[in-house]
Scaffold this active site. Structure first.
Site, mmCIF file in Angstrom:
data_model
loop_
_atom_site.group_PDB
_atom_site.id
_atom_site.type_symbol
_atom_site.label_atom_id
_atom_site.label_comp_id
_atom_site.label_asym_id
_atom_site.label_seq_id
_atom_site.Cartn_x
_atom_site.Cartn_y
_atom_site.Cartn_z
ATOM 1 N N ASP A 287 0.687 -1.132 -0.036
ATOM 2 C CA ASP A 287 0.189 0.147 -0.122
ATOM 3 C C ASP A 287 0.776 1.295 0.068
ATOM 4 O OD1 ASP A 287 -2.009 1.707 0.039
ATOM 5 O OD2 ASP A 287 -3.098 0.821 1.554
HETATM 6 C C1 BGC Z 1 -4.962 3.402 0.297
HETATM 7 C C2 BGC Z 1 -5.137 2.239 -0.786
HETATM 8 C C3 BGC Z 1 -5.153 2.715 -2.208
HETATM 9 C C4 BGC Z 1 -3.689 3.504 -2.338
HETATM 10 C C5 BGC Z 1 -3.549 4.102 -3.669
HETATM 11 C C6 BGC Z 1 -3.790 4.020 -0.078
HETATM 12 O O1 BGC Z 1 -3.570 5.306 0.877
HETATM 13 O O2 BGC Z 1 -4.883 2.569 1.541
HETATM 14 O O3 BGC Z 1 -6.470 1.715 -0.746
HETATM 15 O O4 BGC Z 1 -5.066 1.957 -2.985
HETATM 16 O O5 BGC Z 1 -3.634 4.619 -1.073
HETATM 17 O O6 BGC Z 1 -4.195 5.241 -3.805
#
Ligand code: BGC
Length: 774
Positions: A287
């Site tokens: 993530d």
């Molecule tokens: C979130 C994810 C997301 C990623 C990319 C993160 O802050 O937890 O769910 O896909 O950002 O935007």
């Protein structure tokens, strides 16, 4: 087919040097050749994902971005996120492929969660439809719009099991049940990916957040999760597994720790469980910044150690930190990791690029012209509108207050004109394209003798509201609430039916929006009180991204409907149902509590050794002194405009024969294919006056197990549409895989003994029959 793939000789002068035809048989060897030809630096950079701002200032920001990257990094990084726009992406890609030493295309990823342009109900709302087919159609439309706009991968679906309404990200989940989540998220994967991701109308899907992010302690985002292996495997991992079986191409690590280890550094979780036990062979991406977060967590001293832990754990792509880019080469030089680890990961990235057909068309069919043509098509809007209708959950309807039957209606509340009908996770949504309640009701009653009045009544948020990251969406508190109230009272005075349009802000849902109070803003409750005092009939609509403590709204409303975050066609879908063109059919995908103190709250809990007392004075049982144990509205609950009855459950036999010697490290129902079955049947009758669709739910309880089993578990659901007075038999086939669980032997298997089979219209049903597995 002869040469399915041919590698052109002069790999440095060709832009797209892998020419793929119909079949993929030579793919692996050719990608291997390409890999062998790449420098270590080039390989490592395939594992680095840059935020879109590195390429363009106006990329969607979903995390904290440091966009100061060197030209070299930009030339070699294998993927980026947050960008969209066909022309923009084509330009970046053209430049990138031309300058890349091996002309390997860049991957463009984006969070297309519940809509790119046409926005569907939020995932929690989709859970309420209990209709995977609807989500599949919606995902296919999202994929088509996003692909034409330049996207290759969407960071969706989220298969996290959620049980705590305080956690803002419950809006991104389809709810508290592993079976429902699995059905819904697998359907989304099918919709996004279609039959082949090489098809330019489709994108690759990414299941997230592995694992158990929904278990965040106290509902506080990014927090610790303490779970037994039993709870993890028996409950939390089941939905992710279904997306893997549906062929999801990518998985994302989660921000939380699991029993003390942040996911991005958890080798057991990623290599043993995700890859070996669950059979995932796609790309594992961290993530946003999660590899770097192992430093503040205190698992790694610095980014180098974090990179070491993550690559050992099997994380292929580092989303937006410098850990991999700056440290993997040194770790190899120092002999701390083998280059093979990097090679494995790079091969997976090349493989996805190849499967998407990027070596033939690095734009994956992105085209501004196509995008203009297909986006917001009438068909897409109709699918979205139907999804809204299916997602609405009617919790109260006293004296058939709904459908509307009045000639003087006032819509009052901050949601009358609210444009932000999406969740905070529809990041490319243009809120101006959303259909508001005012627009939809004006349209619906045009040319009729029904008169409408509209008034906002108050600001959406209290003056002291904190939206954190989303602070730019705070209301304009210059607004004169007294004036708004006066207008509302005037509208109320005119009407004989009042529709109160209330809710959370879109920006109180999603990431980093945890709350310890799950009530509506105080100012809205005050407005409600004042309007209620007029004594008129009140229909309350609630726009929300989480279960709420509804206070006295259910008692004081004649009808109450949960609308979630309905998206583009919100106003239309709601008007369709309120006017009676369609009966509501949504069912709650998460339990609604009486008060926040009950959280985490979920129906499939254990009985305990001292179950619920039968009378309130029985001593020393599992109970609160000041609140019921049960949900105010349980999982699976939702009314229609009719009344349904269900007969007793009939089983075609009382015993099921256990298959011999089946056990598996993961939940794999297919192992039991061809085994014994029992058919459970009940007759459902529409006793009311309207045609309506009822969702019949099948729950099973394993009465005695080597580990304590939940009091009920959803194992199937079917919709039945009946005219007034009509009946239908509804049957479910119970197969042995439905009885398998993570036993004391630490495998999925069944145990002989008695089972209860429930059929009803929500998870509180006691309509049951019993059989034995022998
Ligand atoms: C979130 C994810 C997301 C990623 C990319 C993160 O802050 O937890 O769910 O896909 O950002 O935007």
């Amino acid at each position: 087919m002869s040469q399915a793939i041919s590698l052109r000789n002069d790999i440095t002068t060709q832009h797209f040097y892998l020419v793929r035809q119909e079949d993929f048989t030579l793919k692996k060897e050719d990608l291997q050749k390409l890999l062998n030809d790449m420098s270590l630096e080039e390989k490592i950079m395939q594992l680095v994902q840059l935020p879109g701002q590195a390429f363009e200032d106006d990329a969607a920001i979903t995390g904290i971005a440091d966009t100061e990257v060197s030209a070299k990094v930009k030339q070699l990084a294998g993927s980026t996120l947050g960008l969209h726009g066909a022309d923009k992406i084509r330009k970046i890609q053209e430049e990138y492929v031309k300058n890349h030493p091996h002309h390997i295309p860049l991957l463009f990823m984006l969070d297309v969660i519940h809509g790119h342009d046409t926005v569907f109900p939020c995932p929690l709302g989709q859970g309420a439809t209990f209709n995977p087919e609807t989500s599949k159609k919606g995902a296919a439309i999202q994929a088509k719009e996003a692909a034409a706009d330049g996207i290759h991968v969407t960071f969706s679906p989220m298969a996290d099991l959620v049980r705590d309404a305080r956690w803002g990200r419950v809006v991104e989940s389809t709810g508290e049940d592993p079976y429902l989540n699995g059905e819904m998220t697998a359907a989304m994967v099918e919709g996004y990916q279609g039959d082949s991701i090489a098809d330019h109308d489709h994108v690759a899907a990414c299941v997230k957040h592995f694992a158990a992010y929904g278990g965040s302690e106290a509902g506080r985002d990014y927090n610790n999760v303490e779970l037994s292996e039993y709870a993890l495997k028996d409950q939390y991992l089941r939905a992710y597994k279904k997306t893997i079986d549906a062929g999801v191409k990518m998985a994302m690590t989660s921000f939380n720790t699991l029993n003390g280890i942040p996911s991005s550094g958890n080798k057991w979780l990623m290599r043993d469980v995700l890859r070996k036990e669950m059979g995932f062979d796609g790309i594992l991406i961290s993530d946003w910044g999660a590899i770097g977060e192992m430093v503040p967590w205190g698992l790694a001293a610095d980014l180098k150690e974090a990179a070491h832990l993550a690559i050992e754990a099997g994380v292929d792509i580092d989303m937006c930190t410098e850990s991999y880019g700056f440290n993997l080469a040194t770790l190899i030089e120092e002999g701390k990791i083998k280059e093979k680890l990097v090679d494995e990961a790079v091969l997976r990235v090349l493989n996805l690029k190849n499967e998407l057909g990027l070596f033939e068309d690095p734009y994956h069919g992105a085209s501004a012209e196509k995008y203009e043509k297909i986006t917001f098509s009438a068909e897409s809007r109709e699918v979205a509108r139907a999804a809204v209708r299916e997602s609405l959950v009617l919790l109260e309807n006293k004296g058939n207050a709904l459908p509307l039957n009045s000639k003087k209606i006032a819509l009052i509340g901050p949601y009358v004109d609210e444009k932000n009908l999406q969740s905070s996770w529809a990041i490319t949504c243009n809120a101006d394209t959303n259909v508001t309640l005012r627009q939809a009701f004006t349209e619906a009653f045009e040319g009729t003798d029904t008169e409408l009045r509209f008034a906002n009544g108050c600001t959406l948020l209290d003056e002291d509201a904190d939206l954190g990251f989303f602070h730019s969406h705070l209301d304009n508190f210059e607004a004169d609430n007294e004036k708004l109230l006066a207008e509302a009272l005037e509208a109320a005075d005119f009407a004989d039916t009042i529709i109160m349009c209330l809710g959370e802000s879109a920006f109180q849902t999603g990431e980093s929006t945890s709350k310890v109070q799950i009530k509506l803003p105080e100012i809205q409750l005050e407005l409600f009180k004042k309007i209620k005092a007029t004594g008129k009939k009140i229909i309350t609509l609630i726009f929300n991204g989480r279960p709420l403590d509804l206070g006295n709204l259910p008692e004081e409303s004649d009808a109450l409907m949960i609308c979630f975050r309905p998206g583009t066609e919100g106003g239309h879908g709601i008007a369709d149902v309120l006017t009676g063109k369609f009966s509501p059919q949504g069912k709650l995908p998460m339990s609604f509590p009486y008060c926040v103190g009950q959280e985490p709250l979920y129906y499939n809990s254990f009985n305990t050794g001292r179950p619920k007392p039968t009378d309130r004075y029985s001593a020393f049982t599992t109970r609160y002194l000041d609140c019921p144990n049960e949900a105010r509205y349980p999982f699976g609950y939702g009314l229609t405009y009719s009344d349904f009855e269900i007969s007793e459950v009939a089983l075609d036999k009382a015993e099921m024969k256990k298959a011999e010697g089946i056990s598996s490290a993961s939940a794999t129902p297919s192992l039991y294919a061809g085994g014994d079955k029992i058919v459970a049947t009940a007759t459902v009758t529409n006793k009311g006056n309207a045609e309506a669709t009822q969702t019949v739910q099948l729950y099973i309880r394993d009465l005695v197990g080597s580990r304590v089993r939940p009091i009920k578990e959803l194992k199937g659901f079917k919709k039945v549409t009946l005219a007034p007075g009509e009946s239908a038999e509804v049957s479910f086939e119970i197969t042995e895989d439905m009885l398998a669980f993570f036993t004391l032997n630490n495998v999925f298997e069944t145990e002989t003994g008695k089972f209860k089979v429930f059929m009803g219209f929500d998870s509180a049903t006691e309509n049951a029959a019993e059989f034995e597995l022998k």
